[in-house]
Design a protein around this motif. Structure first.
Motif, PDB file in Angstrom:
ATOM      1  N   PRO A 334      33.122  34.720  48.837  1.00 58.02           N
ATOM      2  CA  PRO A 334      34.459  34.581  48.235  1.00 58.02           C
ATOM      3  C   PRO A 334      35.521  34.236  49.282  1.00 58.02           C
ATOM      4  O   PRO A 334      35.651  34.909  50.304  1.00 58.02           O
ATOM      5  N   HIS A 337      40.760  33.524  47.359  1.00 59.77           N
ATOM      6  CA  HIS A 337      41.924  34.408  47.379  1.00 59.77           C
ATOM      7  C   HIS A 337      42.685  34.286  48.696  1.00 59.77           C
ATOM      8  O   HIS A 337      43.903  34.472  48.727  1.00 59.77           O
ATOM      9  N   GLU A 338      41.985  33.957  49.772  1.00 60.11           N
ATOM     10  CA  GLU A 338      42.662  33.824  51.066  1.00 60.11           C
ATOM     11  C   GLU A 338      43.534  32.570  51.097  1.00 60.11           C
ATOM     12  O   GLU A 338      44.624  32.580  51.678  1.00 60.11           O
ATOM     13  N   ASP A 363      44.118  39.856  43.113  1.00 63.34           N
ATOM     14  CA  ASP A 363      43.164  40.522  42.228  1.00 63.34           C
ATOM     15  C   ASP A 363      42.528  39.542  41.253  1.00 63.34           C
ATOM     16  O   ASP A 363      41.305  39.515  41.077  1.00 63.34           O
ATOM     17  N   GLN A 366      40.071  37.054  43.015  1.00 62.85           N
ATOM     18  CA  GLN A 366      38.810  37.660  43.458  1.00 62.85           C
ATOM     19  C   GLN A 366      37.900  37.992  42.280  1.00 62.85           C
ATOM     20  O   GLN A 366      36.688  37.744  42.335  1.00 62.85           O
ATOM     21  N   GLU A 369      36.504  34.656  40.948  1.00 60.25           N
ATOM     22  CA  GLU A 369      35.532  34.024  41.852  1.00 60.25           C
ATOM     23  C   GLU A 369      34.203  34.771  41.828  1.00 60.25           C
ATOM     24  O   GLU A 369      33.138  34.149  41.797  1.00 60.25           O
ATOM     25  N   GLN A 370      34.245  36.090  41.811  1.00 56.83           N
ATOM     26  CA  GLN A 370      32.994  36.850  41.763  1.00 56.83           C
ATOM     27  C   GLN A 370      32.234  36.561  40.477  1.00 56.83           C
ATOM     28  O   GLN A 370      31.004  36.381  40.497  1.00 56.83           O
TER      29      GLN A 370
END
Length: 895
Positions: A334, A337-338, A363, A366, A369-370
């Protein structure tokens, strides 16, 4: 004004330039259009001023300037497939604009645009060319005025005249419209060619040689049905300059992705991937990631969450496209988010809402993406298998696998098409969608959800009678004239005792269900004209269409007819409870935005007398601390006891006052704004308490998820909250008495001690069960089936872990063979088969053997070659399963 040095300074310079020239600096509107459900997203700088141009909205200013965030990734304006592969296509972009609402016109618009480009930004004047409208007959003639104004600034050889496709703008088939002038920059070496007036020359024909920088729209006509044009009494100006394009020229970048707007995001992606410099064909993937991170952060900050339909699905597509491109460049963990967090850092000064929503953005990204990485792993394996099976020379990706990918794994159809195109194949998305509908049992054009069909009689009555006058804000009792009676779906002139009817009056104090607030109950009688011979019980009030308020009632006594004067009385106790819950909903909305961030947007609500329910956008469950803080803030606002105010005002003034509304809802030009103190300001047509203190106690009773990115809170107020507290306290007192606890704190200590004792007892019981299951397994219990040892045992009651542990022990004792165990657990039958490693999958398959035995217990099961389990409801079948084990093993060995 000094020349800006980068893109962010350019944005500020533009706004300052026009503010110095009397323009109101207006903040960017959210990407979700306010009061315009016809648009998926704001896709142009003028969208928030649409009603101002048409005259339906009035502002306190006649000049405005904005830096408007826009998005084109769905619907009519969809650039998604080009993003990352061209220098200038984006999903999200910023449009700089200056607007005149019947104030200045062409001269000032042209002069200021030229001044800003050449003097503030320092663009070479000899590289700029302009275009004007070449005319369409007498109704919209050649724009001589614009041509003459440009001729004062630009040599005529660099002025081009093009047709309506290039240089005439209109909002729709009818309405305000007018010619436009565009400013382009020549991208070649040296000055721009002097080819104005020559056919087939200029920016309309030589796209690669020019880039559009600015478009000045002169709205001076109104187009009517049939194409007739009339001049507007107050011509207006709508201009737009793309920040990304201006920045590319200012900074000398060959692509928008090389500017200070996007280059840091591109570089961050490369850092995470462990690469640097130009990545050749893979460069497009890093551009996709950068662009989509910017769009994702802004959309989530504006209250959009990744879901399965509408705007939310567009966000999901954008996010998943970026994540997949990440996997193409080696970003296997992942990462997205960065990149989105860097967007907040880069753009947070210009758009503070990004900083407020930072945690929510992280939030949501992430979580998505997961989830998508799991989908991607499964889906890509199926895609690869399908591609491997295609015959040589195949030109299309098959429809059935694409439909199964979506139906089974949630793998996006458009992503399958992208992968297919990468392999030189086509995919018919419409055909895939039709196949998905078949798989899901829906017909062509099937639509799940939507409003129930409104009885045609309501449409007739709405046209005939108009809206019902609602008096319930100030009154709960009123005399009114009965205008219509509906019985069994049909209009009637009269009704008698026992009839269930729907009644429409000229006016009413009853609130018709709308905006989340349920309808009023009460009574109707004829007491105003003597003894009450007529009495009706009102069980609901609805607002089906056209402002009608329909009273659902049953005639308890008497007879009614159209034209009767009757007394309408609202159940005041019930109405007061609804008022408390509705006002509490407003305070809750405000507290959620304060505690969680401005990304919180209302997704739905229910206001009933016994409770309130509020759905809102937020990517994760609330922590206990967040719930406590929200509850405390609402109760503090209640105790402050601020007065509730209501005011009818224009929609524009309501938005300026900071009123919160439901994005996508269509509001009238005049709206009702409800304020509670100075904190809560919302568009609302519901009924409310006079002061916040009337709400009494506010208590959250539940919190949970209703969809990805959407949470639901339920709460109670007033006596409902008191009842909840007293009921909960009673449970605590009873539990304390049962456990001989001194107080609630001691109760927790005793519960903790009981849990420890219970765990110890469970461990001891498991040890006993394990000994019983494995004890006494002598050679007499073991038989041979075609040379394979078989141990079959019914072990009474045991949980699955005990059965597995017992099977492992017995299998080890056998050395080589098969173990079959049967047990009862919680009233159900369980079977387990274990096979030693020398036999598993070679001679005996545990999963197939347990499956063959599972029929005796009306169950099914399966598992690995060495260990498998089955369960079923038929306890009586356990003995049959045990007895059949040898036969089924022999059958498997003989194959």
């Amino acid at each position: 004004m000094s020349r800006p040095t980068d893109a962010h300074a350019l944005r500020t310079a533009f706004l300052d330039f026009f503010a110095e020239r009397g323009h109101e600096r207006v903040a960017s509107s959210p990407l979700v259009p306010f009061n315009d459900p016809t648009l998926l997203f704001v896709n142009a700088g003028m969208v928030q001023f649409k009603d101002v141009f048409t005259g339906r909205d009035k502002r306190d200013y006649r000049r405005a300037t904005t830096a408007q965030r826009c998005l084109r990734a769905g619907g009519k304006h969809n650039d998604l497939d080009n993003v990352g592969f061209t220098p200038r296509h984006h999903t999200l972009f910023e449009m700089l604009g200056n607007f005149s609402f019947g104030d200045y016109f062409k001269r000032d618009a042209i002069n200021w645009a030229w001044e800003f480009l050449t003097e503030v930004l320092g663009f070479p004047a000899d590289k700029l060319v302009v275009s004007v409208f070449n005319g369409e007959g007498d109704d919209a003639p050649f724009d001589q005025e614009a041509y003459d104004l440009w001729a004062e600034l630009v040599p005529k050889e660099r002025i081009y005249a093009f047709d309506a496709k290039e240089n005439f703008w209109q909002m729709g088939d009818t309405g305000p419209c007018g010619p436009c002038s565009e400013i382009h920059i020549f991208r070649g070496d040296g000055p721009a060619p002097a080819t104005g007036g020559q056919p087939g020359k200029g920016p309309a024909y030589e796209d690669d040689a020019y880039m559009e920088l600015w478009n000045l729209v002169f709205m001076q006509y109104e187009k009517h049905e049939g194409g007739r044009m009339e001049k507007l009494p107050a011509p207006s100006v709508d201009t737009g300059a793309g920040l990304e394009r201006l920045a590319a020229i200012l900074e000398g970048a060959s692509s928008n992705y090389g500017t200070t707007l996007l280059a840091p995001l591109v570089e961050r992606g490369k850092q995470l991937a462990g690469v640097s410099g130009d990545q050749g064909e893979r460069e497009a993937s890093f551009r996709v990631i950068a662009d989509h991170a910017r769009a994702t952060a802004f959309l989530i900050a504006d209250g959009v969450t990744p879901e399965k339909s509408g705007r939310s699905y567009v966000l999901r597509r954008i996010m998943r496209r970026a994540i997949r491109h990440g996997t193409l460049v080696g970003l296997d963990e992942p990462f997205f988010h960065e990149i989105c967090d860097l967007v907040v850092d880069q753009f947070g000064d210009a758009y503070p809402e990004l900083r407020e929503a930072r945690a929510a953005i992280a939030d949501a990204v992430q979580i998505e993406e997961q989830a998508f990485r799991r989908t991607l792993d499964r889906g890509l394996k199926m895609v690869e298998a399908t591609l491997a099976e295609l015959p040589a020379g195949a030109q299309a990706f098959p429809v059935d696998p694409a439909a199964k990918l979506y139906d089974t794994y949630g793998f996006p159809i458009d992503l399958t098409r992208v992968i297919a195109v990468e392999h030189g194949l086509t995919l018919d998305e419409d055909e895939v969608a039709a196949r998905v509908r078949e798989l899901q049992g829906a017909g062509d054009g099937a639509f799940v959800g939507g409003d129930a069909k409104i009885n045609d009689v309501y449409f007739e009555l709405a046209n005939e009678l108009g809206a019902t006058q609602f008096l319930g804000y100030a009154e709960v009792e009123q005399r009114a004239t009965l205008q219509a009676i509906i019985r069994d779906g049909q209009r009637v002139d009269a009704a008698g005792e026992g009839d269930a009817v729907e009644l429409i009056f000229d006016r009413t104090p009853f609130y018709g269900e709308s905006g989340g607030q349920i309808g009023d109950h009460g009574t109707i009688d004829n007491s105003g004209s003597g003894p009450a011979e007529v009495r009706l019980e009102v069980s609901d009030s609805q607002k089906p269409t056209g402002g009608l308020i329909v009273h659902h009632a049953k005639l308890a006594s008497g007879r009614i007819k159209v034209g009767d004067q009757l007394s309408l009385r609202v159940d005041v106790t019930r109405r007061d409870a609804i008022r408390r819950n509705h006002s509490a909903t407003h305070l809750l909305h405000h507290a959620l935005r304060e505690q969680l961030g401005k990304h919180v947007a209302q997704k739905g609500s229910l206001v009933a007398p016994d409770r309130l329910r509020f759905d809102f956008s937020h990517p994760r469950p609330l922590t206990r601390e967040e719930r406590v803080a929200i509850e405390r803030q609402v109760n503090e606002m209640v105790m402050a006891n601020a007065a509730t105010g209501t005011e009818e005002m224009s929609l524009a003034n309501a938005k300026q006052a900071g009123a919160i509304g439901l994005f996508g809802e269509k509001y009238s030009d005049e709206v009702r704004v409800v304020t509670i103190g100075t904190s809560s300001v919302e568009l609302c047509g519901g009924t409310h308490v006079a002061r916040a203190g009337d709400i009494g106690l506010f208590k959250i009773v539940s919190e949970g998820g209703v969809a990805q990115g959407v949470r639901r809170l339920e709460a109670v107020t007033g006596t409902g909250a008191l009842d909840w507290v007293q009921h909960t306290a009673s449970i605590v007192e009873q539990a304390a008495a049962e456990l001989h606890a001194r107080d609630p704190d001691d109760l927790l200590v005793r519960l903790s001690k009981l849990q420890e004792e219970l765990k110890l007892k469970e461990r001891e019981l498991a040890q006993v069960e394990r000994k019983l299951a494995t004890g006494g397994a002598g050679s007499s219990e073991v038989i041979e089936v075609e040379g394979v040892k078989l141990l079959v045992r019914k072990i009474g009651a045991a949980d699955p872990k005990v059965m597995r542990d017992a099977a492992d022990t017995l299998r080890d004792r056998l050395g080589s063979g098969v173990v079959v165990l049967a047990a009862e657990r919680d009233g159900k039958a369980s079977l387990l088969v274990a096979v030693t490693s020398d036999l598993a999958g070679k001679k005996v398959h545990a999963g197939k053997l347990v499956g063959a035995l599972a029929g005796h217990i009306d169950g099914r099961g399966g598992g690995r070659p060495d260990l498998a389990q089955a369960g079923g409801p038929k306890l009586a079948g356990l003995d049959q399963a045990v007895a059949d084990a040898a036969t089924q093993l022999a059958a498997q060995l003989s194959k």
